[in-house]
Motif scaffolding. Structure first.
Motif, PDB file in Angstrom:
ATOM      1  N   ILE A  18       1.929  -0.809  -3.584  1.00 12.43           N
ATOM      2  CA  ILE A  18       3.140  -0.495  -2.259  1.00 12.43           C
ATOM      3  C   ILE A  18       2.635   0.913  -2.041  1.00 12.43           C
ATOM      4  O   ILE A  18       2.839   2.220  -2.629  1.00 12.43           O
ATOM      5  CB  ILE A  18       4.057  -0.771  -3.228  1.00 12.43           C
ATOM      6  CG1 ILE A  18       4.467  -1.935  -3.445  1.00 12.43           C
ATOM      7  CG2 ILE A  18       5.443   0.306  -2.621  1.00 12.43           C
ATOM      8  CD1 ILE A  18       5.749  -2.547  -4.414  1.00 12.43           C
ATOM      9  N   VAL A  34      10.214  -4.398  -0.899  1.00 12.83           N
ATOM     10  CA  VAL A  34       9.039  -4.532  -0.951  1.00 12.83           C
ATOM     11  C   VAL A  34       8.731  -6.028  -1.512  1.00 12.83           C
ATOM     12  O   VAL A  34       8.186  -7.041  -1.462  1.00 12.83           O
ATOM     13  CB  VAL A  34       7.966  -3.568  -0.683  1.00 12.83           C
ATOM     14  CG1 VAL A  34       6.260  -4.042  -1.144  1.00 12.83           C
ATOM     15  CG2 VAL A  34       8.177  -2.598  -0.240  1.00 12.83           C
ATOM     16  N   TRP A  58      -5.555  -1.351   1.258  1.00 10.29           N
ATOM     17  CA  TRP A  58      -4.670  -1.344   1.519  1.00 10.29           C
ATOM     18  C   TRP A  58      -4.127  -0.117   2.917  1.00 10.29           C
ATOM     19  O   TRP A  58      -5.303   0.799   2.926  1.00 10.29           O
ATOM     20  CB  TRP A  58      -3.381  -0.646   0.659  1.00 10.29           C
ATOM     21  CG  TRP A  58      -4.146   0.867  -0.417  1.00 10.29           C
ATOM     22  CD1 TRP A  58      -4.554   1.571  -0.383  1.00 10.29           C
ATOM     23  CD2 TRP A  58      -4.583  -0.636  -2.080  1.00 10.29           C
ATOM     24  NE1 TRP A  58      -5.210   1.777  -1.101  1.00 10.29           N
ATOM     25  CE2 TRP A  58      -5.642   0.691  -2.392  1.00 10.29           C
ATOM     26  CE3 TRP A  58      -4.388  -1.552  -2.562  1.00 10.29           C
ATOM     27  CZ2 TRP A  58      -6.111   0.239  -3.694  1.00 10.29           C
ATOM     28  CZ3 TRP A  58      -5.513  -2.238  -3.432  1.00 10.29           C
ATOM     29  CH2 TRP A  58      -6.300  -0.586  -3.725  1.00 10.29           C
ATOM     30  N   HIS A  76       4.672  -3.272   4.989  1.00 16.26           N
ATOM     31  CA  HIS A  76       4.472  -4.564   3.727  1.00 16.26           C
ATOM     32  C   HIS A  76       4.687  -6.033   3.796  1.00 16.26           C
ATOM     33  O   HIS A  76       3.812  -6.872   3.170  1.00 16.26           O
ATOM     34  CB  HIS A  76       5.124  -4.055   2.322  1.00 16.26           C
ATOM     35  CG  HIS A  76       4.853  -3.027   1.601  1.00 16.26           C
ATOM     36  ND1 HIS A  76       5.538  -1.494   2.793  1.00 16.26           N
ATOM     37  CD2 HIS A  76       4.013  -2.721   0.882  1.00 16.26           C
ATOM     38  CE1 HIS A  76       4.869  -0.766   2.259  1.00 16.26           C
ATOM     39  NE2 HIS A  76       4.036  -1.302   1.070  1.00 16.26           N
ATOM     40  N   VAL A  95      -1.154  -5.491  -4.416  1.00 17.74           N
ATOM     41  CA  VAL A  95      -0.458  -4.596  -3.557  1.00 17.74           C
ATOM     42  C   VAL A  95       0.077  -3.276  -4.224  1.00 17.74           C
ATOM     43  O   VAL A  95       0.073  -3.822  -4.876  1.00 17.74           O
ATOM     44  CB  VAL A  95       1.065  -5.418  -3.055  1.00 17.74           C
ATOM     45  CG1 VAL A  95       1.610  -4.378  -2.543  1.00 17.74           C
ATOM     46  CG2 VAL A  95       0.967  -6.520  -2.332  1.00 17.74           C
TER      47      VAL A  95
END
Length: 334
Positions: free
Chosen positions: A65, A111, A25, A51, A63
């Motif tokens: 976030i 998201v 990420w 995102h 993911v």
């Protein structure tokens, strides 16, 4: 064929998987925006759109976030003018209905609405200590000397301040999981980066605030990933965290001098996440496809396929070519 959600949740639990999952990420906001997204719709929208693009292009296994824009904890008592911990002795909670919580719940919901498949999503949460030091310095990755002074000045008040912040973060965590639908949290902790700061001081005056937040996630039936942050060369005594109530542990393998295999032993067999350096000098950012894929295979060969997720020491550079992430997953899928 196991879907990504099932794959990742099995990996979190250390169960057998068809292939080792991959998780990388990066930030979607600029560094000077990270502390300034609360009540700022432009930074909020930038984070959501970042995102969306990432998920569409990378098609990740899961993911993390990013809480870009919400790095600051908006307690009016904590400002960059504070130079004594006694100035914070009267600190009070934000209250359960503060818009700082609501906006992050909205962020996670928006998201997740961009996902093109059912995947695990964990939300980035910084430790109370991290929020305190960034808030009093008004700058990301600063404030260590100030908080070290606060601890020395009045350890009990220092501990009290962290507990108040922690209880607000516990409220945030509960809302993120139960209202926004996050599967858990990615909890970023770091020791005070000054000479002479002891591990015993961390355990005695700081660990309790970490545990308040982590246990809130567990009570909400969330998954906890502990990130022991080595950002910008920070060094930590990772043994401080070995008994924390988490499912997955991530740390800076090279800088901390602790391999994934050694870390798995230290953390009692919990799933480990990492393996690649996260900097612009690291293999993931500079290496050839062949070398990156060879490294990915090597990590699995060394550690086996259970209880491991391939990722990086920390957040990777935002301008990385996303194909490099795909190369890692491609190698493990083979």
């Amino acid at each position: 064929m196991t879907n990504k959600r099932e794959l990742v949740l099995k990996a979190f639990k250390g169960e057998k998987v068809e292939r080792v999952p991959v998780g990388f990420w990066y930030h979607f906001a600029e560094e000077d925006e990270l502390l300034n997204g609360f009540q700022n719709p432009d930074i909020f929208a930038k984070n959501v759109s970042g995102h969306k693009h990432f998920v569409q292009e990378v098609q990740p296994d899961f993911v993390k976030i990013m809480s870009d824009g919400f790095f600051s904890y908006p307690n009016p008592l904590i400002t960059d003018q504070v130079r004594s911990i006694k100035d914070l002795a009267a600190i009070e909670s934000l209250g359960d209905e503060h818009p700082w919580f609501d906006q992050q719940v909205a962020l996670v919901k928006e998201v997740r609405a961009t996902f093109t498949e059912d995947i695990v999503a964990v939300y980035n949460i910084f430790a109370p200590l991290t929020h305190l030091k960034w808030q009093i310095s008004n700058k990301v990755a600063f404030g260590d000397e100030l908080v070290a002074g606060f601890l020395k000045e009045d350890p009990q008040t220092f501990q009290h301040v962290l507990k108040v912040i922690a209880k607000d973060l516990a409220t945030l965590v509960k809302k993120i999981i139960t209202e926004a639908g996050a599967d858990g949290i990615y909890y970023s902790a770091q020791t005070i980066q000054v000479p002479g700061f002891s591990s015993q001081d961390y355990k005695e005056y700081i660990s309790e605030s970490d545990l308040i937040v982590l246990e809130a996630a567990n009570r909400a039936h969330g998954q906890n990933i502990l990130h022991i942050c080595g950002y910008k060369g920070a060094s930590n005594d990772v043994t401080i965290f070995k008994d924390y109530p988490v499912q997955v542990v991530n740390w800076a393998v090279g800088p901390e001098g602790l391999s994934l295999k050694e870390g798995k032993r230290l953390f009692g067999g919990k799933t480990v996440l990492g393996g690649f350096e996260n900097t612009e000098e690291g293999l993931l950012y500079t290496g050839s496809k062949e070398d990156i894929q060879a490294k990915a295979r090597e990590l699995v060969a060394e550690n086996g396929q259970q209880g491991i997720i391939i990722g990086a020491d920390c957040t990777i550079p935002s301008d990385i070519d996303n194909r490099r992430i795909a190369w890692v997953r491609e190698a493990l899928a083979e």
